[in-house]
Design an enzyme around this catalytic site. Structure first.
Site, mmCIF file in Angstrom:
data_model
loop_
_atom_site.group_PDB
_atom_site.id
_atom_site.type_symbol
_atom_site.label_atom_id
_atom_site.label_comp_id
_atom_site.label_asym_id
_atom_site.label_seq_id
_atom_site.Cartn_x
_atom_site.Cartn_y
_atom_site.Cartn_z
ATOM 1 N N CYS A 1 23.546 0.962 13.470
ATOM 2 C CA CYS A 1 22.963 1.229 14.508
ATOM 3 C C CYS A 1 22.289 -0.327 14.551
ATOM 4 O O CYS A 1 21.959 -1.143 14.213
ATOM 5 C CB CYS A 1 22.849 2.298 14.865
ATOM 6 S SG CYS A 1 22.816 2.587 16.598
ATOM 7 N N THR A 2 20.861 0.142 14.838
ATOM 8 C CA THR A 2 19.946 -0.291 15.364
ATOM 9 C C THR A 2 18.940 -0.813 13.865
ATOM 10 O O THR A 2 17.794 -1.050 14.431
ATOM 11 C CB THR A 2 19.014 0.573 16.372
ATOM 12 O OG1 THR A 2 18.734 1.663 16.841
ATOM 13 C CG2 THR A 2 19.517 0.417 18.258
#
Length: 224
Positions: free
Chosen positions: A99-100
């Site tokens: 993800c981030t």
């Protein structure tokens, strides 16, 4: 094989919990859950995770994995976190994110010139770190492996296990953990979701979240 997960406050717990459940079962693996001081970190689900090491006491990683979450905005400006990731990556066999968490790799200078991915709502920000977004659930560029949003961390873990120990090992662990996804709805990605649902979610959550992340990235880059 040392597998190191880097945690920080306001991490998305499934970004971490999915991959660690799988990767910790690799034969010969020792799993280290590291935070700056070894103390508990908060998650986005209202509970805490207790690491088993601090950055200072953590051994060298063979696999380093950085999950994401709203806490990434603060983490990319945290010198201790970014330096730990940068130093560990120098000798790691595999440098990974979910993800981030990719933006923490970016802050450490590890995305420049690379193909990568992140959560679909933030992919437009990858070029800020010199990366090229590739539309895929898991993207490998050399020893850099980045996964998309949240649940893609399990897919990433299986792909990495196959690379590290062979497909039979990965398949056996997949079977042991009964990873046989059959979601009730087809629509876990914008490309397979009705446009009104996508636009509604972006308006409620991700337009602001992405703008806040962009501001945090720009501020971090300006300070370096």
């Amino acid at each position: 094989m040392n597998i190191v997960f880097v945690l920080f406050d306001n991490v998305t717990q499934l970004d971490f919990a999915g991959p660690v459940q799988f990767l910790s079962r690799l034969p010969g693996a020792t799993t280290y859950i590291a935070s700056t001081d070894g103390k508990a970190v908060s998650t986005d689900c209202g509970f805490a995770i207790v690491p088993n090491t601090s950055f200072a006491d953590c051994p060298q990683a063979d696999i380093i994995c950085v999950p994401g979450g709203h806490g990434v905005r603060e983490a990319i400006a945290n010198t201790a976190i970014v330096e730990f990731v940068r130093e560990q990556a120098k000798a790691a066999d595999w440098i990974t994110s979910v993800c981030t968490g990719s933006f923490i790799l970016g802050a450490a200078g590890l995305l420049n010139g690379k193909r990568a991915t992140t959560h679909w709502a933030y992919t437009q920000l990858l070029p800020l770190f010199g990366a090229t977004h590739e539309e895929a659930r898991v993207v490998r560029d050399g020893n850099l492996v980045t996964a998309g949003g949240v649940t893609s961390g399990i897919d990433f873990a299986l792909e990495l296990m196959a690379l590290a120990k062979g497909e039979d090992v990965a398949r056996s662990i997949q079977l042991a953990l009964e990873y046989d996804p059959a979601p009730p709805f087809d629509g876990g990605h914008p490309s397979r979701t009705a446009r009104p649902l996508v636009e509604g979610l972006k308006a409620r959550v991700y337009d602001k979240a992405a703008a806040d992340m962009e501001a945090a990235i720009c501020a971090t880059l300006a300070a370096t």
